[in-house]
Design a protein around this motif. Structure first.
Motif, mmCIF file in Angstrom:
data_model
loop_
_atom_site.group_PDB
_atom_site.id
_atom_site.type_symbol
_atom_site.label_atom_id
_atom_site.label_comp_id
_atom_site.label_asym_id
_atom_site.label_seq_id
_atom_site.Cartn_x
_atom_site.Cartn_y
_atom_site.Cartn_z
ATOM 1 N N GLY A 7 -2.618 21.308 -16.370
ATOM 2 C CA GLY A 7 -2.464 21.248 -14.922
ATOM 3 C C GLY A 7 -1.874 22.493 -14.306
ATOM 4 N N GLY A 8 -1.414 23.441 -15.114
ATOM 5 C CA GLY A 8 -0.750 24.628 -14.587
ATOM 6 C C GLY A 8 -1.700 25.808 -14.430
ATOM 7 N N PRO A 9 -1.144 26.974 -14.091
ATOM 8 C CA PRO A 9 0.277 27.176 -13.772
ATOM 9 C C PRO A 9 0.675 26.472 -12.475
ATOM 10 C CG PRO A 9 -1.012 29.131 -13.249
ATOM 11 C CD PRO A 9 -1.938 28.202 -13.953
ATOM 12 N N GLY A 10 1.879 25.929 -12.453
ATOM 13 C CA GLY A 10 2.280 25.072 -11.339
ATOM 14 C C GLY A 10 1.415 23.833 -11.343
ATOM 15 N N SER A 11 0.690 23.624 -10.262
ATOM 16 C CA SER A 11 -0.282 22.520 -10.194
ATOM 17 C C SER A 11 -1.655 23.048 -9.795
ATOM 18 C CB SER A 11 0.180 21.468 -9.179
ATOM 19 O OG SER A 11 0.329 22.047 -7.889
ATOM 20 N N SER A 12 -1.915 24.325 -10.123
ATOM 21 C CA SER A 12 -3.133 24.995 -9.646
ATOM 22 C C SER A 12 -4.406 24.481 -10.300
ATOM 23 C CB SER A 12 -3.026 26.509 -9.852
ATOM 24 O OG SER A 12 -2.847 26.809 -11.223
ATOM 25 N N THR A 13 -4.300 23.806 -11.448
ATOM 26 C CA THR A 13 -5.501 23.234 -12.083
ATOM 27 C C THR A 13 -5.371 21.722 -12.259
ATOM 28 O OG1 THR A 13 -4.617 23.658 -14.311
ATOM 29 C CG2 THR A 13 -6.012 25.370 -13.340
ATOM 30 N N GLY A 59 -3.351 31.555 -17.191
ATOM 31 C CA GLY A 59 -1.969 31.560 -16.731
ATOM 32 C C GLY A 59 -1.791 32.197 -15.373
ATOM 33 N N ASP A 60 -2.872 32.584 -14.742
ATOM 34 C CA ASP A 60 -2.825 33.234 -13.439
ATOM 35 C C ASP A 60 -3.179 32.213 -12.362
ATOM 36 O OD1 ASP A 60 -3.713 34.746 -11.046
ATOM 37 O OD2 ASP A 60 -3.427 36.499 -12.330
ATOM 38 N N PHE A 61 -2.345 32.110 -11.343
ATOM 39 C CA PHE A 61 -2.580 31.141 -10.271
ATOM 40 C C PHE A 61 -3.946 31.338 -9.604
ATOM 41 C CE2 PHE A 61 1.967 30.656 -10.660
ATOM 42 C CZ PHE A 61 2.205 29.338 -10.302
ATOM 43 N N LYS A 62 -4.391 32.590 -9.505
ATOM 44 C CA LYS A 62 -5.632 32.880 -8.789
ATOM 45 C C LYS A 62 -6.883 32.592 -9.619
ATOM 46 C CE LYS A 62 -3.575 36.532 -5.941
ATOM 47 N NZ LYS A 62 -3.627 37.980 -5.569
ATOM 48 N N ILE A 109 0.822 -1.217 0.000
ATOM 49 C CA ILE A 109 0.000 0.000 0.000
ATOM 50 C C ILE A 109 0.855 1.267 0.000
ATOM 51 C CG2 ILE A 109 -1.927 -1.149 1.133
ATOM 52 C CD1 ILE A 109 -1.049 0.252 3.745
ATOM 53 N N ASP A 110 2.151 1.133 -0.335
ATOM 54 C CA ASP A 110 3.030 2.308 -0.335
ATOM 55 C C ASP A 110 2.560 3.383 -1.318
ATOM 56 O OD1 ASP A 110 4.526 1.158 1.586
ATOM 57 O OD2 ASP A 110 6.297 0.769 0.350
ATOM 58 N N ASN A 111 2.010 2.957 -2.454
ATOM 59 C CA ASN A 111 1.518 3.939 -3.427
ATOM 60 C C ASN A 111 0.367 4.757 -2.851
ATOM 61 O OD1 ASN A 111 3.292 3.318 -5.556
ATOM 62 N ND2 ASN A 111 2.037 1.567 -6.161
ATOM 63 N N TYR A 112 -0.467 4.109 -2.024
ATOM 64 C CA TYR A 112 -1.577 4.831 -1.393
ATOM 65 C C TYR A 112 -1.053 5.771 -0.316
ATOM 66 C CZ TYR A 112 -4.643 1.624 -3.871
ATOM 67 O OH TYR A 112 -5.305 0.933 -4.861
ATOM 68 N N ARG A 113 -0.003 5.334 0.403
ATOM 69 C CA ARG A 113 0.612 6.233 1.380
ATOM 70 C C ARG A 113 1.171 7.476 0.694
ATOM 71 N NH1 ARG A 113 3.210 1.417 3.767
ATOM 72 N NH2 ARG A 113 2.055 0.796 5.635
ATOM 73 N N LEU A 114 1.831 7.255 -0.460
ATOM 74 C CA LEU A 114 2.366 8.382 -1.218
ATOM 75 C C LEU A 114 1.246 9.306 -1.676
ATOM 76 C CD1 LEU A 114 4.676 9.835 -2.724
ATOM 77 C CD2 LEU A 114 4.278 8.272 -4.640
ATOM 78 N N LEU A 115 0.153 8.714 -2.119
ATOM 79 C CA LEU A 115 -0.983 9.501 -2.600
ATOM 80 C C LEU A 115 -1.493 10.440 -1.518
ATOM 81 C CD1 LEU A 115 -3.376 10.157 -4.468
ATOM 82 C CD2 LEU A 115 -4.461 8.046 -3.713
ATOM 83 N N PHE A 116 -1.617 9.938 -0.290
ATOM 84 C CA PHE A 116 -2.196 10.747 0.788
ATOM 85 C C PHE A 116 -1.161 11.598 1.517
ATOM 86 C CE2 PHE A 116 -5.415 7.376 0.339
ATOM 87 C CZ PHE A 116 -6.522 8.179 0.161
ATOM 88 N N SER A 117 0.098 11.511 1.098
ATOM 89 C CA SER A 117 1.125 12.365 1.708
ATOM 90 C C SER A 117 1.698 13.363 0.715
ATOM 91 C CB SER A 117 2.263 11.499 2.265
ATOM 92 O OG SER A 117 2.901 10.758 1.232
ATOM 93 N N ASN A 118 1.368 13.221 -0.560
ATOM 94 C CA ASN A 118 1.878 14.121 -1.592
ATOM 95 C C ASN A 118 0.926 15.310 -1.741
ATOM 96 O OD1 ASN A 118 2.398 15.362 -4.183
ATOM 97 N ND2 ASN A 118 3.624 13.566 -4.692
ATOM 98 N N PRO A 119 1.379 16.524 -1.441
ATOM 99 C CA PRO A 119 0.474 17.689 -1.487
ATOM 100 C C PRO A 119 -0.082 17.965 -2.883
ATOM 101 C CG PRO A 119 2.752 18.384 -1.153
ATOM 102 C CD PRO A 119 2.733 16.907 -0.985
ATOM 103 N N VAL A 120 0.699 17.684 -3.930
ATOM 104 C CA VAL A 120 0.215 17.930 -5.296
ATOM 105 C C VAL A 120 -0.929 16.981 -5.628
ATOM 106 C CG1 VAL A 120 0.820 17.862 -7.738
ATOM 107 C CG2 VAL A 120 2.433 18.819 -6.089
ATOM 108 N N LEU A 121 -0.776 15.705 -5.270
ATOM 109 C CA LEU A 121 -1.822 14.734 -5.561
ATOM 110 C C LEU A 121 -3.066 15.011 -4.723
ATOM 111 C CD1 LEU A 121 0.263 11.428 -5.825
ATOM 112 C CD2 LEU A 121 -0.479 12.978 -7.635
#
Length: 297
Positions: free
Chosen positions: A246-252, A159-162, A60-72
């Motif tokens: 998915g950008g800018p950054g990971s905002s979308t 292209g605007d984060f907001k 279940i390491d992939n699930y742990r990564l999923l719930f600990s990765n802020p981008v995901l």
């Protein structure tokens, strides 16, 4: 007499066997083309695999990564926000538009229904490219704002984060509103006019008629609309891929885009599979809740 009874018994058994055989065919096809791939994806989610080399068991390491990765994690938050634009706002607008057209007996209802439904028959890729041009710094949206003296709020909306996620969400609103309106209009046409006449005799105004007659009368259509639009919001990929990637950054960034990103760009099939499993469960339980609430008297 006994022989006749035996023949009838054999015929009954034969008909029962035929019924079970006919029932088994769709079950087998459903299992092969729906359940089996889901089980396979769940199996992939328990391995570290790039799609080429030998997979490595990680549990279940992939699930742990999923719930600990802020981008995901943020991708799921973005998907929930898109539900507001894909489902809630279109439902409110659809109820208003359908009521005005059906109850107000507006002329040209058939033409309006066709125009509203057009976004559903145009490929999302085409719509995404068109809206990307509209949102461009020199696009129609900014040109319209400059025309009315609102130069200070013009920007590259995608292209605007907001504003990027909101801009993508409004495209979803535009696409979904027509579908929801058409579904609600079909439900409202089946409500007997006598209900409204009786309500008017009892002194009920338009607002009370709307909440006590119209809304209950289209409950089934509301459930269908929410089911379809919530699934569309949570499964959004092509719109995000074409407009922002998915950008800018990971905002979308949204889960469906991250599944593609991890599986085909980063070579992390296990992580992508765990994302797909969690997304499937979220879609299932949200829509189960919507349908259970819709079925309550």
């Amino acid at each position: 007499m006994n022989q006749h009874h035996q023949e009838k018994k054999h015929l009954r058994r034969g008909s029962e066997f035929s019924a079970w055989a006919l029932l088994a065919i769709p079950v087998i096809f459903y299992s092969l083309f729906m359940l089996y791939p889901i089980v396979r994806v769940f199996g992939f989610s328990l391995y570290e695999w790039d799609g080429l080399s030998d997979p490595k068991w990680v549990g279940i390491d992939n699930y742990r990564l999923l719930f600990s990765n802020p981008v995901l994690l943020s991708s799921f938050t973005h998907a929930i926000i898109l539900i507001i634009f894909y489902a809630i706002i279109p439902l409110l607008l659809g109820m208003l538009l359908a009521s005005l057209l059906i109850r107000g007996k507006a002329p040209g209802t058939g033409f309006f229904r066709t125009v509203m439904f057009l976004p559903q028959v145009i490929a999302m890729v085409v719509l995404a490219i068109a809206w990307r041009q509209l949102y461009a710094p020199n696009g129609l949206v900014n040109s319209a704002l400059r025309l009315i003296g609102l130069d200070t709020i013009t920007r590259g909306w995608l292209g605007d984060f907001k504003t990027a996620l909101i801009a993508v969400g409004f495209i979803g609103t535009w696409v979904s509103t027509g579908l929801v309106t058409v579904l609600l209009m079909s439900g409202m046409t089946r409500i007997p006019e006598e209900y409204y006449e009786a309500a008017r005799v009892d002194g009920a105004g338009p607002i009370r008629q709307f909440f006590y007659i119209t809304v209950p009368g289209v409950r089934a259509e509301i459930v269908v609309s929410l089911t379809l639009t919530i699934i569309a919001a949570l499964k959004t990929f092509d719109l995000v891929y074409i407009t922002t990637s998915g950008g800018p950054g990971s905002s979308t960034s949204v889960p469906s885009y991250e599944v593609y990103n991890h599986a085909f760009r980063l070579g992390e099939v296990g992580v992508a599979s765990s994302l797909a499993v969690v997304l499937t469960l979220i879609i299932f339980f949200i829509n189960l809740g919507v349908n259970l609430i819709g079925e309550r008297e």
